[in-house]
Design a protein around this motif. Structure first.
Motif, PDB file in Angstrom:
ATOM      1  N   MET A   4       0.813  -1.222   0.000  1.00  0.00           N
ATOM      2  CA  MET A   4       0.000   0.000   0.000  1.00  0.00           C
ATOM      3  C   MET A   4       0.843   1.268   0.000  1.00  0.00           C
ATOM      4  SD  MET A   4      -3.154  -0.915  -0.165  1.00  0.00           S
ATOM      5  CE  MET A   4      -4.038   0.582   0.281  1.00  0.00           C
ATOM      6  N   ARG A   5       2.167   1.083   0.116  1.00  0.00           N
ATOM      7  CA  ARG A   5       3.106   2.213   0.178  1.00  0.00           C
ATOM      8  C   ARG A   5       2.776   3.144   1.346  1.00  0.00           C
ATOM      9  NH1 ARG A   5       2.496   1.734  -5.615  1.00  0.00           N
ATOM     10  NH2 ARG A   5       4.339   0.699  -6.441  1.00  0.00           N
ATOM     11  N   TRP A   6       2.449   2.541   2.474  1.00  0.00           N
ATOM     12  CA  TRP A   6       2.228   3.318   3.682  1.00  0.00           C
ATOM     13  C   TRP A   6       3.570   3.722   4.271  1.00  0.00           C
ATOM     14  CZ3 TRP A   6      -1.962  -0.266   6.325  1.00  0.00           C
ATOM     15  CH2 TRP A   6      -3.159  -0.133   5.608  1.00  0.00           C
ATOM     16  N   PRO A   7       3.617   4.800   5.034  1.00  0.00           N
ATOM     17  CA  PRO A   7       4.891   5.193   5.664  1.00  0.00           C
ATOM     18  C   PRO A   7       5.366   4.096   6.599  1.00  0.00           C
ATOM     19  CG  PRO A   7       3.049   6.415   6.617  1.00  0.00           C
ATOM     20  CD  PRO A   7       2.511   5.711   5.408  1.00  0.00           C
ATOM     21  N   LEU A   8       6.666   3.840   6.617  1.00  0.00           N
ATOM     22  CA  LEU A   8       7.203   2.726   7.405  1.00  0.00           C
ATOM     23  C   LEU A   8       7.397   3.077   8.881  1.00  0.00           C
ATOM     24  CD1 LEU A   8       9.791   1.169   4.920  1.00  0.00           C
ATOM     25  CD2 LEU A   8       7.442   0.458   5.401  1.00  0.00           C
ATOM     26  N   GLU A   9       7.377   4.352   9.207  1.00  0.00           N
ATOM     27  CA  GLU A   9       7.605   4.753  10.591  1.00  0.00           C
ATOM     28  C   GLU A   9       6.605   4.112  11.566  1.00  0.00           C
ATOM     29  OE1 GLU A   9       7.888   8.817  13.324  1.00  0.00           O
ATOM     30  OE2 GLU A   9       7.621   8.953  11.163  1.00  0.00           O
ATOM     31  N   PRO A  10       5.291   4.027  11.240  1.00  0.00           N
ATOM     32  CA  PRO A  10       4.345   3.416  12.189  1.00  0.00           C
ATOM     33  C   PRO A  10       4.315   1.883  12.149  1.00  0.00           C
ATOM     34  CG  PRO A  10       3.243   4.925  10.634  1.00  0.00           C
ATOM     35  CD  PRO A  10       4.589   4.603  10.095  1.00  0.00           C
TER      36      PRO A  10
END
Length: 475
Positions: free
Chosen positions: A325-331
């Motif tokens: 989904m190309r979500w940010p990896l930080e969370p």
């Protein structure tokens, strides 16, 4: 025809209309700002549409009204900037040109052409967003409603200005926007529109993952996310974007024994979390907490249905979803932690609670312990009120024990009594594997109650561990 004045609309926006009159440009408030004004919802993002060249006009407005943070999008003929009004405060303005817009069958990028007011309103996603208010002096404040948006707004109906198939074909992301507005505003999607979403659901695949995720997060942040999630699921769209989630749907029967529908249970958990937390990633954790149940589902005559190890398998599936989904990896670490630990407090609530078990939970959850307990409470979806009351009482006992242990040994925000630098200095070691082993042994000794949470006790313990390791090395 209803007219709005500067008691309804910030006066500074009518000043933009004056600037448009000086250039003979028809100028309108459009889109979400008009909708929210009519619904008496606060909105500081303002779309202004001109029939003419929006770029040169935007520059003039910026200069005339002391605009700041000017950003130009030449390809889309739009410009954004901010202005400050003495009454309305800071306003984000986007100036666009009236346009026609469409997508080729296999394209993710729109073809944009100059259009008329009619063209611009007809290409909008829903009738409630196809409303305009004139800013020109001649008909200042007049509401323009070509597609019955005002009636739909009053009746709480979600409908497209043109045939739904055409509207969704022009931009398939509008199907997700339908789910978002249903969840955000509580509007009822019109049946023909829902049928079009079902017939065209696969077309969402041509839209970029970034745009899909942006709408998905808005659904997750709405007051009742399940409204949007159910619409996406029932039309097939959820399966196109998050097949791992839709795999949780359904009830399988063996020898008359079935398990609950994990997907609809999950939707309820998400809504439960949404009632008391607006944290996006806690809500996402609620959606994904049982994501591995389909992969770990087993039936045995002796025990019935089991899902052993679904927490461990789940963290791998979560990682896959974040990447696809190309979500940010930080969370990612946070969501994986919630998925991995979401069952941990449950056994504690059913048995005599030891200090060491509480310390282990506190250590593993760290600063996210409150969120973990919130997720566990939200995970209780039984329709039996007595059962719910009993479980919640038990969770209350766990939370009381957490507070007691935290007060007793200051583990509420876990920090080891000595760190790696202390170990190296005390034992004369340089950085390396040995320091990590000793530190881990010391931390576990504190958590399990072998030694107290005390610096002197920890220093004595690391010397003891070091001597043991040295002894085992010599032998």
């Amino acid at each position: 025809m209803k007219r709005y004045t500067d008691s309804d609309i910030p006066e500074v926006l009518f000043r933009i209309g004056d600037l448009a009159d000086s250039e003979n440009l028809p100028c309108y408030l459009v889109g979400g700002y008009v909708r929210d004004m009519l619904m008496k919802r606060a909105c500081t993002d303002i779309d202004i549409m001109v029939v003419g060249d929006p770029v040169s006009f935007a520059k003039r407005v910026r200069n005339g009204l002391n605009g700041r943070n000017f950003v130009l999008f030449e390809r889309f003929r739009t410009a954004q900037f901010e202005i400050t009004d003495s009454i309305a405060g800071s306003l984000k303005i986007e100036i666009v040109g009236a346009r026609k817009e469409s997508y080729n069958p296999d394209s993710r990028k729109p073809i944009t052409e100059t259009g008329t007011l009619e063209d611009d309103l007809s290409r909008r996603d829903f009738t409630i967003n196809a409303l305009a208010v004139s800013l020109n002096a001649l008909d200042r404040g007049t509401l323009i409603d070509r597609y019955g948006g005002l009636d739909d707004l009053e009746q709480g109906i979600l409908r497209t200005p043109l045939e739904a198939e055409q509207t969704f074909s022009d931009d398939p992301l509008r199907m997700m926007r339908a789910a978002r507005f249903a969840a955000q505003l509580g509007f009822r999607p019109e049946p023909d529109m829902v049928a079009a979403m079902s017939a065209m659901h696969e077309r969402i695949r041509i839209v970029s993952r970034e745009r899909i995720s942006q709408e998905f997060f808005k659904i997750m942040l709405s007051p009742t996310p399940s409204t949007g999630l159910k619409l996406l699921h029932e039309t097939g769209i959820l399966g196109d974007i998050l097949p791992e989630v839709t795999a949780m749907a359904g009830i399988e029967q063996v020898d008359g024994l079935g398990h609950k529908d994990t997907l609809y249970h999950t939707f309820q958990v998400v809504d439960n979390v949404a009632r008391y937390s607006d944290k996006l990633w806690l809500r996402v954790s609620a959606l994904l907490h049982d994501i591995a149940k389909p992969a770990t589902k087993r039936f045995t005559p002796a025990t019935g249905w089991t899902f052993h190890g679904h927490e461990a398998v789940g963290i791998r599936i979560v990682s896959k979803i974040f990447k696809s989904m190309r979500w940010p990896l930080e969370p990612l670490d946070y969501v994986q932690k919630m998925v991995r630990l979401h069952h941990r407090p449950i056994p504690l609530s059913k048995e005599e609670i030891t200090d060491s078990a509480i310390r282990r939970l506190m250590f593993d959850a760290g600063e996210d312990l409150d969120d973990l307990m919130s997720l566990c409470r939200a995970d209780v979806t039984s329709k039996n009120p007595r059962k719910v009351m009993r479980i919640m009482k038990n969770f209350g006992n766990v939370e009381e024990k957490i507070a007691e242990v935290a007060e007793k040994d200051l583990l509420a925000r876990w920090r080891p009594p000595v760190d790696g630098a202390d170990i190296m200095r005390t034992l004369g070691l340089s950085e390396g594997k040995m320091v990590g082993i000793i530190k881990s042994r010391m931390e576990n000794a504190v958590i399990d109650g072998v030694i107290p949470y005390d610096r002197d006790a920890a220093l004595a313990y690391i010397r003891q561990v070091y001597d043991e390791l040295q002894g085992s090395g010599r032998s």
